[in-house]
Design a protein around this motif. Structure first.
Motif: not given
Ligand SMILES: [Zn+2]
Length: 190
Positions: A27-32, A44-51
């Motif tokens: 899971f993305c640690p920024r947006c979950g 790399h999170c495709e939902a929020c762009g977090h890397t």
């Molecule tokens: Zn994210």
């Protein structure tokens, strides 16, 4: 009478093969949001762009000799590499210099005080812990201690120590490849 164990109860299985920690990031640690791709570096999170980059952590190790030129090897008291040889040292804390980490670790492990240190080399290492492979950059120093008189097992990380002129037998019994390589370099160049 004891009931026969149900066939649906699963038997304990052998531990899975250690894997890089990046493969456990689901899971993305920024947006979950659940990751669409796992195991890549960077994540790399495709939902929020977090890397997120899975860089190595840093550690130090020390080579030191007694008055007869014998090298101090530690016998590891815990896994990874329990019972095998290691060098005094350990992980560098956040905000700490490599030199301070070496002084701290040497005192914590064997209660010795560092008198001086000279940088020798670095090698990559892999630390296998709780089923994960952690990449590590090991930095090695040649150190002098104030005295060996005070040597004792400090924090329980080690089982004992051994002063020797490392030969084939000792070199192949190191817990970590990086430690062995540093020792070989030291023996070649001293
Ligand atoms: Zn994210």
């Amino acid at each position: 009478m004891a009931k026969k164990k149900s066939a649906t109860v699963s038997e304990p299985t052998a531990s899975p093969r250690p894997r890089p920690i990046r493969q456990a990031w689901k899971f993305c640690p920024r947006c979950g949001v659940a990751a669409t791709k796992t195991g890549k570096n960077p994540f790399h999170c495709e939902a929020c762009g977090h890397t997120h980059f899975f860089g190595p952590v840093s550690a130090v190790g020390a080579i030191t000799t007694d008055s007869e030129g014998k090298v101090l090897l530690l016998i590891r008291g815990k896994d990874p590499g329990k019972g095998k040889f290691g060098l005094p040292g350990g992980f560098i804390d956040a905000g700490e210099t490599a030199e301070d980490a070496l002084r701290r670790e040497v005192f914590e492990e064997i209660r010795l005080k560092v008198k001086s240190m000279t940088y020798l080399c670095s090698y990559p290492n892999e630390y296998i812990y709780q089923g994960f492979i952690l990449p590590v950059t090991d930095m090695f120093f040649v150190m002098e201690v104030q005295t060996f008189d005070a040597i004792e097992s400090g924090d329980g990380e080690i089982h004992g120590w051994h002063f020797c002129h490392p030969g084939k037998k000792e070199l192949k019994n190191f817990a970590f490849e990086s430690n062995r390589r540093a020792m070989e370099l030291y023996l070649k160049t001293r």
